[in-house]
Design a protein around this motif. Structure first.
Motif, PDB file in Angstrom:
ATOM      1  N   CYS A 100     -25.468  -8.397  29.728  1.00 48.89           N
ATOM      2  CA  CYS A 100     -26.706  -7.733  29.318  1.00 48.89           C
ATOM      3  C   CYS A 100     -27.773  -8.777  28.954  1.00 48.89           C
ATOM      4  O   CYS A 100     -27.468  -9.937  28.678  1.00 48.89           O
ATOM      5  CB  CYS A 100     -26.406  -6.846  28.104  1.00 48.89           C
ATOM      6  SG  CYS A 100     -27.822  -5.880  27.523  1.00 48.89           S
ATOM      7  N   ASP A 102     -29.339  -8.844  26.313  1.00 46.13           N
ATOM      8  CA  ASP A 102     -29.397  -8.943  24.849  1.00 46.13           C
ATOM      9  C   ASP A 102     -29.505 -10.407  24.398  1.00 46.13           C
ATOM     10  O   ASP A 102     -28.712 -11.265  24.812  1.00 46.13           O
ATOM     11  CB  ASP A 102     -28.145  -8.305  24.232  1.00 46.13           C
ATOM     12  CG  ASP A 102     -28.322  -8.078  22.740  1.00 46.13           C
ATOM     13  OD1 ASP A 102     -28.460  -6.907  22.340  1.00 46.13           O
ATOM     14  OD2 ASP A 102     -28.329  -9.072  21.980  1.00 46.13           O
ATOM     15  N   HIS A 153     -21.343  -5.496  25.622  1.00 49.79           N
ATOM     16  CA  HIS A 153     -21.332  -5.917  24.212  1.00 49.79           C
ATOM     17  C   HIS A 153     -21.531  -4.711  23.304  1.00 49.79           C
ATOM     18  O   HIS A 153     -22.004  -3.659  23.735  1.00 49.79           O
ATOM     19  CB  HIS A 153     -22.401  -6.976  23.952  1.00 49.79           C
ATOM     20  CG  HIS A 153     -23.809  -6.452  24.062  1.00 49.79           C
ATOM     21  ND1 HIS A 153     -24.541  -6.051  22.964  1.00 49.79           N
ATOM     22  CD2 HIS A 153     -24.612  -6.251  25.127  1.00 49.79           C
ATOM     23  CE1 HIS A 153     -25.737  -5.638  23.361  1.00 49.79           C
ATOM     24  NE2 HIS A 153     -25.806  -5.755  24.674  1.00 49.79           N
ATOM     25  N   CYS A 156     -25.136  -1.996  22.044  1.00 47.61           N
ATOM     26  CA  CYS A 156     -26.047  -2.269  23.163  1.00 47.61           C
ATOM     27  C   CYS A 156     -27.188  -1.251  23.210  1.00 47.61           C
ATOM     28  O   CYS A 156     -26.961  -0.043  23.286  1.00 47.61           O
ATOM     29  CB  CYS A 156     -25.270  -2.248  24.477  1.00 47.61           C
ATOM     30  SG  CYS A 156     -26.305  -2.557  25.925  1.00 47.61           S
ATOM     31  N   GLY A 157     -28.409  -1.755  23.181  1.00 51.00           N
ATOM     32  CA  GLY A 157     -29.572  -0.877  23.194  1.00 51.00           C
ATOM     33  C   GLY A 157     -29.701  -0.083  24.484  1.00 51.00           C
ATOM     34  O   GLY A 157     -30.162   1.062  24.485  1.00 51.00           O
TER      35      GLY A 157
END
Ligand SMILES: [Zn+2]
Length: 248
Positions: A100, A102, A153, A156-157
């Motif tokens: 991701c 992130d 992860h 996670c948004g």
């Protein structure tokens, strides 16, 4: 020669395990993320041979050890400029990682990997599409990478957005690729983005589905895996504990 005094946290380990000194019979365990020395440009050839001798399982084990160093605060004391000089004329990465975007989960840092060790695909929610698959096929078929690691992860948004059916510009289409994981997640409890356990369960399912998607839509990677030349694996990075959990 490497000056171990410049790498006090490594102690004498580099002498025993550094790839420049590993006898062929000793195998290649422990070389991923290994320090390079500025004065040893000839190491590039050896490094490729070393990579080629490693099995996918050994490469994954090295990533795991790198994450253990990260968790313990024992990161290798790197000389990125020296690594840059060694790799300037070619690259022989051992793996391609899909993770991701992130900001808290950069693969090279959390697994203590050296410059040139991995290809790095990053997209919100670590989903695969045709361009990502093409990148992975280049990494494995053309340059010889042996591991495809899909790493999700916690917290996670993108996963939360998919659960909440967020609609925003081009993000809408990206989140639609995660939504099958929301539906496919078996979970006893509140199926909400406010429930951290559900969010993380969806993230894990998303990794599993992405792995399956890669093998389904890439005959190139499927064939490499069936020959044992490549392993498509999954992992979850826990933002709280700094642990990368490998599975499958
Ligand atoms: Zn994320």
């Amino acid at each position: 020669m490497c000056d171990l005094s410049k790498n006090p946290r490594e102690g004498g380990r580099l002498t025993r395990r550094g790839f420049l000194k590993i006898p062929a019979a000793a195998g290649a365990v422990g070389v991923l993320g290994g320090s390079l020395c500025a004065g040893t440009a000839h190491a590039v050839t050896l490094t490729r041979e070393q990579r080629d001798r490693m099995t996918p399982a050994e490469i994954l084990a090295d990533m795991k050890r790198g994450n253990q160093r990260f968790r313990k605060g024992e990161l290798k004391n790197r000389d990125y400029l020296a690594e840059q000089k060694v790799w300037a004329k070619g690259q022989y990465p051992a793996a391609v990682i899909l993770s991701c975007i992130d900001s808290r989960a950069p693969a090279e840092v959390i697994m203590d990997l050296a410059l040139g060790n991995i290809f790095n695909c990053r997209v919100a929610g670590n989903i695969a599409n045709g361009d990502i698959l093409g990148s992975m096929e280049f990494a494995c078929k053309v340059t010889g990478a042996k591991v495809v690691l899909v790493m999700g992860h916690t917290s996670c948004g993108a996963i939360k957005g998919a659960i909440d059916n967020v609609e925003l510009g081009n993000l809408t289409g990206l989140l639609a690729k995660i939504r099958p994981a929301v539906k496919a997640t078996s979970f006893d409890g509140e199926r909400s983005s406010k429930n951290a356990a559900f969010v993380d369960a969806v993230a894990r399912k998303n990794v599993e589905l992405t792995k399956a998607e890669i093998l389904k839509k890439s005959p190139v990677l499927r064939q490499l895996q069936s020959k044992g030349a490549v392993k498509v694996a999954g992992a979850m990075y826990n933002l709280q504990t700094a642990t990368v959990e490998f599975f499958g």
